[in-house]
Design a protein around this motif. Structure first.
Motif, PDB file in Angstrom:
ATOM      1  N   GLU A   1       1.595  -6.595   5.358  1.00  0.00           N
ATOM      2  CA  GLU A   1       0.721  -5.424   5.231  1.00  0.00           C
ATOM      3  C   GLU A   1       1.533  -4.165   4.967  1.00  0.00           C
TER       4      GLU A   1
ATOM      5  N   THR B   1       1.292  -1.862   1.622  1.00  0.00           N
ATOM      6  CA  THR B   1       0.971  -0.438   1.704  1.00  0.00           C
ATOM      7  C   THR B   1       2.044   0.413   1.029  1.00  0.00           C
TER       8      THR B   1
ATOM      9  N   LEU C   1       1.773   0.075  -2.622  1.00  0.00           N
ATOM     10  CA  LEU C   1       0.670   0.862  -3.171  1.00  0.00           C
ATOM     11  C   LEU C   1       1.168   2.250  -3.567  1.00  0.00           C
ATOM     12  N   ARG C   2       1.994   2.814  -2.727  1.00  0.00           N
ATOM     13  CA  ARG C   2       2.575   4.124  -3.050  1.00  0.00           C
ATOM     14  C   ARG C   2       3.492   4.017  -4.269  1.00  0.00           C
TER      15      ARG C   2
ATOM     16  N   VAL D   1       0.999  -5.357  -4.164  1.00  0.00           N
ATOM     17  CA  VAL D   1      -0.059  -4.851  -3.289  1.00  0.00           C
ATOM     18  C   VAL D   1      -1.086  -5.951  -3.018  1.00  0.00           C
TER      19      VAL D   1
ATOM     20  N   TYR E   1      -1.528  -7.845   0.668  1.00  0.00           N
ATOM     21  CA  TYR E   1      -2.734  -7.762   1.494  1.00  0.00           C
ATOM     22  C   TYR E   1      -3.387  -9.137   1.680  1.00  0.00           C
TER      23      TYR E   1
ATOM     24  N   THR F   1       5.096   1.844   8.638  1.00  0.00           N
ATOM     25  CA  THR F   1       4.782   2.494   7.368  1.00  0.00           C
ATOM     26  C   THR F   1       5.212   3.958   7.398  1.00  0.00           C
TER      27      THR F   1
END
Length: 119
Positions: A14, A18, A21-22, A34, A38, A70
C-alpha cells in the motif's frame, strides 16, 4: 506469526502504491505500480482476515503504519513537509492503534471465560 507477515506485506504494498501515485503525476508509467500495489495490498489484507486477525486490529495497524511510513518516505523522496505537529499526529494514531491491539488481546484472553454469554 503468519498474520503479521501478510499484514507487513499489505502495508508495504500500500505504501509503495501510494508513493507511486505521487510519482505517476510526472511519469504516467508508474500508474502500473499503483494498480498492482493496491491490488496486492488488498489481497494480502484479506488473507490476514482469513487467517483470523480481527478487522479492527488489521485495518488499524495497516492504516496507521501506512500513514506513518508514507509521510516519512514522502519527505525523503518528494521533499514533502514533516512538521512537529504532523509527527505528533502520527504518534497519536500509532498510540490509538496500540490501544486497539491491547484491547483486542484482552478480549481474546477473556473470551474463554465468557463463552456461554454471547447472544
Amino acid at each position: 506469526m503468519k498474520q503479521w507477515l501478510f499484514l507487513s506485506a499489505a502495508i508495504l504494498l500500500e505504501v509503495t502504491a501510494t508513493l507511486s501515485l505521487r510519482a505517476a503525476l510526472d511519469h504516467p508509467a508508474w500508474f502500473a505500480v499503483v494498480g498492482l500495489g493496491y491490488l496486492g495490498a488488498f489481497a494480502a489484507l484479506s488473507h490476514v482476515l482469513r487467517l483470523g486477525m480481527g478487522v479492527g486490529v488489521a485495518y488499524g495497524v495497516w492504516a496507521a503504519t501506512g500513514v506513518a511510513l508514507t509521510a516519512v518516505l514522502a519527505t525523503f523522496l518528494f521533499g514533502d513537509p514533516l512538521t512537529v505537529s504532523m509527527g505528533l499526529g502520527i504518534a497519536l494514531v500509532i498510540g490509538g492503534v496500540l490501544c486497539v491491539e491491547l484491547g483486542s488481546q484482552a478480549a481474546r484472553a477473556a473470551a474463554p471465560e465468557q463463552e456461554g454469554t454471547r447472544v
